[in-house]
Write a protein that holds these residues in place. Structure first.
Motif, mmCIF file in Angstrom:
data_model
loop_
_atom_site.group_PDB
_atom_site.id
_atom_site.type_symbol
_atom_site.label_atom_id
_atom_site.label_comp_id
_atom_site.label_asym_id
_atom_site.label_seq_id
_atom_site.Cartn_x
_atom_site.Cartn_y
_atom_site.Cartn_z
ATOM 1 N N LEU A 174 -53.308 -25.565 37.936
ATOM 2 C CA LEU A 174 -54.529 -25.283 37.186
ATOM 3 C C LEU A 174 -54.280 -24.259 36.087
ATOM 4 C CD1 LEU A 174 -57.565 -25.702 36.839
ATOM 5 C CD2 LEU A 174 -57.940 -23.956 38.599
ATOM 6 N N ARG A 175 -53.643 -23.174 36.432
ATOM 7 C CA ARG A 175 -53.444 -22.106 35.437
ATOM 8 C C ARG A 175 -52.399 -22.495 34.389
ATOM 9 N NH1 ARG A 175 -54.424 -16.142 38.001
ATOM 10 N NH2 ARG A 175 -56.289 -16.666 39.190
ATOM 11 N N PHE A 176 -51.343 -23.151 34.818
ATOM 12 C CA PHE A 176 -50.332 -23.581 33.862
ATOM 13 C C PHE A 176 -50.922 -24.596 32.879
ATOM 14 C CE2 PHE A 176 -46.059 -22.595 36.174
ATOM 15 C CZ PHE A 176 -46.428 -21.273 36.210
ATOM 16 N N SER A 177 -51.757 -25.504 33.381
ATOM 17 C CA SER A 177 -52.373 -26.512 32.511
ATOM 18 C C SER A 177 -53.283 -25.847 31.489
ATOM 19 C CB SER A 177 -53.174 -27.516 33.344
ATOM 20 O OG SER A 177 -52.345 -28.209 34.245
ATOM 21 N N MET A 178 -54.061 -24.867 31.939
ATOM 22 C CA MET A 178 -54.970 -24.163 31.027
ATOM 23 C C MET A 178 -54.181 -23.382 29.983
ATOM 24 S SD MET A 178 -58.191 -23.799 30.490
ATOM 25 C CE MET A 178 -58.873 -23.019 29.035
ATOM 26 N N TYR A 179 -53.129 -22.717 30.430
ATOM 27 C CA TYR A 179 -52.314 -21.941 29.500
ATOM 28 C C TYR A 179 -51.626 -22.842 28.484
ATOM 29 C CZ TYR A 179 -48.403 -19.165 27.777
ATOM 30 O OH TYR A 179 -47.491 -18.552 26.974
ATOM 31 N N ALA A 180 -51.113 -23.986 28.952
ATOM 32 C CA ALA A 180 -50.451 -24.926 28.041
ATOM 33 C C ALA A 180 -51.425 -25.429 26.971
ATOM 34 C CB ALA A 180 -49.873 -26.093 28.830
ATOM 35 N N TRP A 181 -52.677 -25.674 27.374
ATOM 36 C CA TRP A 181 -53.697 -26.135 26.414
ATOM 37 C C TRP A 181 -54.018 -25.049 25.394
ATOM 38 C CZ3 TRP A 181 -58.860 -24.671 25.436
ATOM 39 C CH2 TRP A 181 -59.592 -25.569 24.662
ATOM 40 N N LEU A 182 -54.177 -23.802 25.858
ATOM 41 C CA LEU A 182 -54.461 -22.683 24.963
ATOM 42 C C LEU A 182 -53.287 -22.425 24.023
ATOM 43 C CD1 LEU A 182 -56.125 -20.205 27.494
ATOM 44 C CD2 LEU A 182 -57.268 -21.341 25.576
ATOM 45 N N ARG A 183 -52.091 -22.588 24.531
ATOM 46 C CA ARG A 183 -50.903 -22.369 23.706
ATOM 47 C C ARG A 183 -50.819 -23.428 22.607
ATOM 48 N NH1 ARG A 183 -45.224 -22.323 26.780
ATOM 49 N NH2 ARG A 183 -45.812 -24.520 27.062
ATOM 50 N N GLU A 184 -51.176 -24.640 22.963
ATOM 51 C CA GLU A 184 -51.178 -25.716 21.965
ATOM 52 C C GLU A 184 -52.199 -25.455 20.862
ATOM 53 O OE1 GLU A 184 -52.056 -30.539 21.802
ATOM 54 O OE2 GLU A 184 -51.777 -29.519 23.722
ATOM 55 N N LYS A 185 -53.330 -24.822 21.238
ATOM 56 C CA LYS A 185 -54.372 -24.513 20.269
ATOM 57 C C LYS A 185 -54.063 -23.248 19.468
ATOM 58 C CE LYS A 185 -57.025 -27.910 21.608
ATOM 59 N NZ LYS A 185 -57.295 -29.088 20.730
ATOM 60 N N GLY A 186 -53.027 -22.513 19.889
ATOM 61 C CA GLY A 186 -52.648 -21.303 19.157
ATOM 62 C C GLY A 186 -53.425 -20.068 19.548
ATOM 63 N N TYR A 187 -53.966 -20.045 20.778
ATOM 64 C CA TYR A 187 -54.793 -18.921 21.194
ATOM 65 C C TYR A 187 -54.085 -17.939 22.131
ATOM 66 C CZ TYR A 187 -59.248 -20.141 19.070
ATOM 67 O OH TYR A 187 -60.267 -20.349 18.173
ATOM 68 N N VAL A 188 -52.878 -18.232 22.509
ATOM 69 C CA VAL A 188 -52.121 -17.311 23.351
ATOM 70 C C VAL A 188 -50.677 -17.281 22.880
ATOM 71 C CG1 VAL A 188 -53.522 -17.541 25.443
ATOM 72 C CG2 VAL A 188 -51.688 -19.185 25.005
ATOM 73 N N LYS A 189 -49.976 -16.279 23.293
ATOM 74 C CA LYS A 189 -48.566 -16.171 22.931
ATOM 75 C C LYS A 189 -47.770 -17.255 23.642
ATOM 76 C CE LYS A 189 -47.028 -13.857 20.605
ATOM 77 N NZ LYS A 189 -46.857 -14.107 19.160
ATOM 78 N N PRO A 190 -46.679 -17.693 23.059
ATOM 79 C CA PRO A 190 -45.955 -18.846 23.604
ATOM 80 C C PRO A 190 -45.137 -18.576 24.856
ATOM 81 C CG PRO A 190 -44.861 -18.012 21.649
ATOM 82 C CD PRO A 190 -46.155 -17.278 21.748
ATOM 83 N N MET A 191 -44.850 -17.325 25.191
ATOM 84 C CA MET A 191 -43.966 -17.066 26.339
ATOM 85 C C MET A 191 -44.507 -15.952 27.228
ATOM 86 S SD MET A 191 -41.318 -19.073 26.581
ATOM 87 C CE MET A 191 -40.071 -18.193 27.500
ATOM 88 N N LEU A 192 -45.776 -16.061 27.640
ATOM 89 C CA LEU A 192 -46.307 -15.092 28.587
ATOM 90 C C LEU A 192 -45.558 -15.213 29.910
ATOM 91 C CD1 LEU A 192 -50.192 -15.152 28.134
ATOM 92 C CD2 LEU A 192 -48.563 -13.473 27.310
ATOM 93 N N SER A 193 -45.367 -14.100 30.594
ATOM 94 C CA SER A 193 -44.624 -14.135 31.856
ATOM 95 C C SER A 193 -45.411 -14.881 32.924
ATOM 96 C CB SER A 193 -44.323 -12.711 32.332
ATOM 97 O OG SER A 193 -45.521 -12.057 32.708
ATOM 98 N N VAL A 194 -44.684 -15.428 33.877
ATOM 99 C CA VAL A 194 -45.310 -16.179 34.963
ATOM 100 C C VAL A 194 -46.210 -15.270 35.791
ATOM 101 C CG1 VAL A 194 -44.860 -17.541 37.044
ATOM 102 C CG2 VAL A 194 -43.372 -17.782 35.053
ATOM 103 N N SER A 195 -45.782 -14.023 36.004
ATOM 104 C CA SER A 195 -46.596 -13.099 36.798
ATOM 105 C C SER A 195 -47.924 -12.805 36.108
ATOM 106 C CB SER A 195 -45.827 -11.796 37.044
ATOM 107 O OG SER A 195 -45.507 -11.169 35.806
ATOM 108 N N THR A 196 -47.906 -12.736 34.783
ATOM 109 C CA THR A 196 -49.141 -12.490 34.040
ATOM 110 C C THR A 196 -50.134 -13.617 34.261
ATOM 111 O OG1 THR A 196 -47.938 -11.256 32.341
ATOM 112 C CG2 THR A 196 -50.103 -12.087 31.735
ATOM 113 N N LEU A 197 -49.645 -14.834 34.350
ATOM 114 C CA LEU A 197 -50.521 -15.993 34.496
ATOM 115 C C LEU A 197 -51.031 -16.169 35.924
ATOM 116 C CD1 LEU A 197 -48.493 -18.577 32.373
ATOM 117 C CD2 LEU A 197 -50.580 -17.377 31.699
ATOM 118 N N LEU A 198 -50.244 -15.800 36.912
ATOM 119 C CA LEU A 198 -50.603 -16.126 38.293
ATOM 120 C C LEU A 198 -51.130 -14.950 39.109
ATOM 121 C CD1 LEU A 198 -47.713 -18.522 39.381
ATOM 122 C CD2 LEU A 198 -50.043 -19.125 38.748
ATOM 123 N N ALA A 199 -50.656 -13.757 38.827
ATOM 124 C CA ALA A 199 -50.960 -12.639 39.718
ATOM 125 C C ALA A 199 -52.390 -12.123 39.598
ATOM 126 C CB ALA A 199 -49.975 -11.499 39.469
#
Length: 593
Positions: free
Chosen positions: A537-562
């Protein structure tokens, strides 16, 4: 004097700038470079929270407002910017005004949160904290011993009795500082020196060079510096007086039995207190009982806690209980040699409890001996119920229970075990081969045999030794280095509690959803412990936001999940106008799979 005021003012302005500066990064492929190396770490931490595009330029990003990030609280309840300013003010006071060394000032200012809370209560923390505290220090000199003792790991209640009556400046107690520096320079963590100060306060009154000489004396016994550090951290009394003769004799006897100093020190824990005289008595007592060197080595290798946990007290307890049963010394010796597990702490506790129950219901001594001695292995591995619970099945009739036990002694364990399994079933369920396989696996990873760390790891791992090895090989086969995987497993042992299929799915998810290299989880092995639903769920959301240019391209995994769901939604989902709708669509899609 004027020049000094100008220098202090400039220093404070510089520290304030470093604490509050938020820089825009320059993005270069998969790396983020900050404009100022002095604040790279602090700025990157702020920047790795979600970002949104600057108007008219979707290729550049800036962090969310400073006001929004400043509401974050540190673990001690102080807002982070306020805490940073308070630490900077205390550091400047100790280093610039009072002349303490940079390292001392930095450590004290960063490791005395309770003292900082007290300071902030005396000024208006809603305004310029740095300026307010600087002014406060100018007219109100502090008792420097309070934050100093707190930074050593002591609570206010613990250090209060040690506060000097007529001193407030650390530099006035030269011996204290010198011995403190001796310990920290030798390698003891500053935050752990407090235990030594509390338990052997007299070592901080040693004359110059004396404490260093005592530390070197233990090295001359054949101990490495790292071993000496752990040794005195776990047993501070060794530094009081001359070299501890009991310790020297224990060390020498254990070496005769085939144990090196690494094995001995590896079984020490800072959570325990050690009595080397009692350990020596235990070693001598076992020898007097007739144990050979080979038997003693096997005994300690099987259960090191016999010597280190309780410092051998269980040996005295068990022997006393056996004598109380009417056994002669020769019989006790024969029994202990044939059943060495009886001396283990757990077995001693269960043995004592079982004996108390049998004596309470009036079992004949010979029946009591028969019951206990024929079930040594079970006693060493399981806990027992209390007498009242056991009697429930006999309507609290002790006489009926006693008769049942005389007819069939095994009845006692079927009733007394806390598990629903019978004694025979329980023993059969504990496969010795399985434990040996797990132990061999841990030894290959670099664990010290019978160490406290190994005992904890054995409890945390689930599965046979060959299954653990298979899961380990799966991670190595995914592209991680052997040493990297070993470090990951030591940091998060539950990683290997998952099947190979699950591990492969999570590694594929990392590469396919985000395009990250497998090495990106080396510093965050807990990634492999999260469930697939949360990851997908979180990876899919992040991938979509990254494609739209709303987040940095290489956020750490811990930032996304923790972070929590609420925080993820606030800082990631809600930054895009269509983010909440996309989030709900992804949740429904994953739920239907």
């Amino acid at each position: 004097m004027l020049l000094r005021k100008v220098r202090i003012s400039a220093s404070l302005k510089m520290i304030t700038g470093l604490n509050n500066l938020v820089l825009s990064p320059v993005s270069d492929k998969n790396h983020i470079f900050l404009q100022s190396p002095q604040v790279q770490t602090a700025s990157r931490i702020q920047f790795l929270h979600s970002s949104k595009p600057i108007s008219n330029n979707s290729n550049q990003f800036v962090p969310k407002s400073v006001a929004q990030s400043s509401i974050a609280l540190s673990t001690d309840g102080i807002r982070r910017p306020v805490k940073a300013d308070a630490q900077a003010a205390l550091f400047d006071y100790l280093h610039t005004t009072r002349g303490l060394s940079f390292l001392d000032s930095e450590h004290i200012s960063k490791n005395s949160p309770r003292f900082l809370e007290g300071l902030l209560a005396k000024v208006d923390s809603e305004k310029d904290v740095l300026r307010a505290l600087t002014k406060f220090f100018r007219y109100h000199p502090i008792n420097e011993f309070e934050p100093f003792f707190e930074s050593m790991g002591l609570s206010e209640r613990e250090y209060a009795p040690f506060l000097p009556q007529e001193l407030i400046f650390l530099s006035d107690d030269e011996l204290l500082l010198d011995n403190y520096h001796t310990l920290s320079s030798y390698g003891l963590p500053r935050c752990e020196i407090g235990r030594l100060f509390k338990e052997v306060n007299e070592i901080f009154r040693y004359e110059y060079g004396v404490l260093n000489m005592k530390l070197r004396a233990y090295e001359q016994l054949g101990l490495r510096r790292s071993n000496v550090i752990k040794l005195v951290s776990c047993s501070p009394q060794l530094l009081a007086g001359e070299v501890d003769n009991a310790f020297v004799r224990v060390l020498g006897r254990m070496k005769e039995l085939g144990f090196d100093s690494n094995w001995i020190v590896g079984h020490l824990s800072s959570k325990n207190t050690y009595n080397w005289n009692r350990m020596l008595e235990t070693l001598c007592f076992l020898q007097e009982l007739g144990f050979s060197d080979v038997q003693m080595e096997a005994l300690f290798r099987e259960d090191a806690a016999l010597l280190f946990a309780g410092c051998g007290k269980q040996v005295d307890i068990v022997v006393a209980l056996l004598v109380k049963l009417g056994l002669k010394v020769e019989e006790v010796l024969d029994l202990v040699v044939k059943n060495p597990q009886i001396l283990s702490p757990k077995c001693a506790k269960n043995f004592s409890k079982a004996l108390a129950i049998l004596l309470e219901i009036g079992t004949k001594p010979e029946i009591t001996v028969q019951i206990l001695l024929s079930h040594m292995e079970v006693l060493a591995s399981h806990s027992l119920k209390g007498l009242k619970t056991v009697l429930k099945d006999f309507n609290s009739d002790k006489h009926s229970l006693c008769e049942a036990l005389e007819k069939n002694p095994s009845t006692f364990f079927n009733l007394a075990f806390k598990t629903k399994k019978s004694g025979a079933e329980f023993v059969a369920a504990r496969s010795p081969n399985n434990i040996v396989e797990k132990t061999d696996f841990l030894l290959r990873l670099g664990y010290v045999e019978n160490s406290e760390e190994m005992v904890k790891a054995l409890k945390q791992f689930r599965g046979r030794g060959d299954q653990l090895q298979e899961r380990f090989d799966c991670l190595v086969g995914a592209g991680l280095d052997f040493n990297t995987v070993s470090g990951m497993v030591k940091q998060a042992p539950t990683v290997l509690n998952q099947t190979r299929d699950i591990l492969e799915k999570k590694m594929d998810c990392l590469k396919n959803y985000l395009g990250y290299p497998v090495e990106s989880i080396a510093g965050f092995p807990s990634y492999l412990c999260y469930d697939m639903k949360r990851i997908s769920l979180r990876f899919s959301m992040y991938a979509w936001l990254r494609e739209k240019g709303y987040v940095k391209p290489m956020l750490s995994v811990s930032t996304l999940l923790a972070c929590s769901d609420a925080r993820f939604i606030k800082y990631y989902v809600n930054i895009h106008p269509n983010g909440p709708e996309m989030w709900e669509n992804l949740k429904r899609s994953l739920a239907s799979d």
